[in-house]
Design a protein around this motif. Structure first.
Motif, PDB file in Angstrom:
ATOM      1  N   ALA A  39       0.878  -0.973   0.081  1.00  0.00           N
ATOM      2  CA  ALA A  39      -0.156  -0.063   0.111  1.00  0.00           C
ATOM      3  C   ALA A  39       0.743   1.159  -0.003  1.00  0.00           C
ATOM      4  O   ALA A  39       2.097   1.133  -0.038  1.00  0.00           O
ATOM      5  N   GLY A  40       0.328   2.401  -0.052  1.00  0.00           N
ATOM      6  CA  GLY A  40       1.037   3.477   0.335  1.00  0.00           C
ATOM      7  C   GLY A  40       1.905   3.912  -1.096  1.00  0.00           C
ATOM      8  O   GLY A  40       1.701   3.669  -1.965  1.00  0.00           O
ATOM      9  N   GLY A  41       3.088   4.645  -0.379  1.00  0.00           N
ATOM     10  CA  GLY A  41       4.030   5.104  -1.417  1.00  0.00           C
ATOM     11  C   GLY A  41       4.598   4.040  -2.300  1.00  0.00           C
ATOM     12  O   GLY A  41       4.781   4.361  -3.632  1.00  0.00           O
ATOM     13  N   TYR A  42       5.045   2.975  -1.799  1.00  0.00           N
ATOM     14  CA  TYR A  42       5.575   1.831  -2.513  1.00  0.00           C
ATOM     15  C   TYR A  42       4.443   1.258  -3.524  1.00  0.00           C
ATOM     16  O   TYR A  42       4.969   0.699  -4.681  1.00  0.00           O
ATOM     17  N   ALA A  43       3.405   1.090  -2.998  1.00  0.00           N
ATOM     18  CA  ALA A  43       2.308   0.649  -4.048  1.00  0.00           C
ATOM     19  C   ALA A  43       2.136   1.826  -5.319  1.00  0.00           C
ATOM     20  O   ALA A  43       2.188   1.071  -6.495  1.00  0.00           O
ATOM     21  N   SER A  44       2.249   2.961  -4.877  1.00  0.00           N
ATOM     22  CA  SER A  44       2.324   3.968  -6.020  1.00  0.00           C
ATOM     23  C   SER A  44       3.538   3.536  -6.847  1.00  0.00           C
ATOM     24  O   SER A  44       3.507   3.764  -8.129  1.00  0.00           O
ATOM     25  N   TRP A  45       4.734   3.598  -6.212  1.00  0.00           N
ATOM     26  CA  TRP A  45       5.923   3.228  -6.874  1.00  0.00           C
ATOM     27  C   TRP A  45       5.766   2.196  -7.900  1.00  0.00           C
ATOM     28  O   TRP A  45       6.300   2.090  -9.062  1.00  0.00           O
ATOM     29  N   ALA A  46       5.314   1.018  -7.344  1.00  0.00           N
ATOM     30  CA  ALA A  46       5.234  -0.332  -7.995  1.00  0.00           C
ATOM     31  C   ALA A  46       4.215   0.168  -9.306  1.00  0.00           C
ATOM     32  O   ALA A  46       4.310  -0.725 -10.528  1.00  0.00           O
ATOM     33  N   ARG A  47       3.429   0.956  -9.347  1.00  0.00           N
ATOM     34  CA  ARG A  47       2.586   1.381 -10.680  1.00  0.00           C
ATOM     35  C   ARG A  47       3.149   2.451 -11.281  1.00  0.00           C
ATOM     36  O   ARG A  47       2.534   3.047 -12.203  1.00  0.00           O
ATOM     37  N   GLY A  48       4.283   3.073 -11.105  1.00  0.00           N
ATOM     38  CA  GLY A  48       4.917   4.208 -11.638  1.00  0.00           C
ATOM     39  C   GLY A  48       4.927   5.405 -11.053  1.00  0.00           C
ATOM     40  O   GLY A  48       5.529   6.317 -11.708  1.00  0.00           O
ATOM     41  N   GLY A  49       4.527   5.430  -9.909  1.00  0.00           N
ATOM     42  CA  GLY A  49       4.774   6.815  -9.202  1.00  0.00           C
ATOM     43  C   GLY A  49       6.085   6.901  -8.615  1.00  0.00           C
ATOM     44  O   GLY A  49       6.954   6.237  -8.530  1.00  0.00           O
ATOM     45  N   PRO A  50       6.243   8.027  -7.629  1.00  0.00           N
ATOM     46  CA  PRO A  50       7.584   8.347  -7.134  1.00  0.00           C
ATOM     47  C   PRO A  50       7.915   7.580  -6.210  1.00  0.00           C
ATOM     48  O   PRO A  50       7.038   6.959  -5.505  1.00  0.00           O
TER      49      PRO A  50
END
Length: 195
Positions: free
Chosen positions: A37-48
């Motif tokens: 979840a959170g920031g690393y979930a975003s990162w896994a999907r292309g986020g910072p």
């Protein structure tokens, strides 16, 4: 040939990623359902990439089994005063185990909606983009209302978000509504998703 030594920021990133992978593989081996979840979930999907910690969500009844497995694997367990998460450390790298984000209990149905993605070489369930943004928006409050940190996630995940569902999920929270208004003004949601 010159070999470069990783700087402090790069070492911290590597330590967080190693902790994330260690927690995920330990929970998988223990049969505990979870999702990144959170920031690393975003990162896994292309986020910072986040710099502070890694977050996993799981249902509250599975927390004791998760903590037992992680402690047995050599991670340090800490029980914070907050009643919605537990914390584990792999060295200095912090991983939060969240079971009630923004006063919304994590459900098995939510975990079933996670996608299996390869995150830094480990296959693991990752929250959908809509849920990632909803959690970040519902965490906004009078005491923590830094909208600027949400924009990179909204921009990076915009094509993966179900914007009408996101609007329905956060409509009761004024901070989330304000963020969505700004997103609309900045043309972040795809045009066909703007309502």
């Amino acid at each position: 040939m010159t070999v470069s030594t990783p700087g402090p920021g790069e070492r911290a990133d590597q330590e967080l990623r190693a902790a994330l992978k260690r927690v995920a593989t330990t929970l998988k081996a223990a049969g505990v359902s979870f999702a990144l979840a959170g920031g690393y979930a975003s990162w896994a999907r292309g986020g910072p990439e986040p710099v502070h910690d890694a977050d996993f969500v799981l249902v509250e009844e599975d927390v004791p089994r998760a903590l037992q497995a992680l402690a047995h694997a050599g991670l340090r367990v800490e029980h914070p005063p907050e009643d919605w998460l537990e914390k584990v450390y792999d060295g200095d790298a912090l991983v939060d185990l969240i079971f009630r984000p923004a006063d919304r209990p994590v459900t098995r149905e939510q975990l079933a909606d996670a996608d299996e993605l390869r995150v830094d070489s480990v296959l693991m369930p990752v929250q959908p983009a809509t849920e990632i943004l909803a959690s970040k928006m519902l965490a906004l409050s009078e005491h923590s209302c830094d909208l600027a940190r949400l924009f990179p996630h909204a921009r990076a995940l915009r094509e993966q978000v179900d914007w009408p569902a996101l609007r329905r999920e956060v409509k009761q929270w004024p901070f989330a509504r304000a963020f969505l208004e700004l997103c609309d003004d900045l043309d972040i949601p795809p045009k066909e998703e703007t309502s």
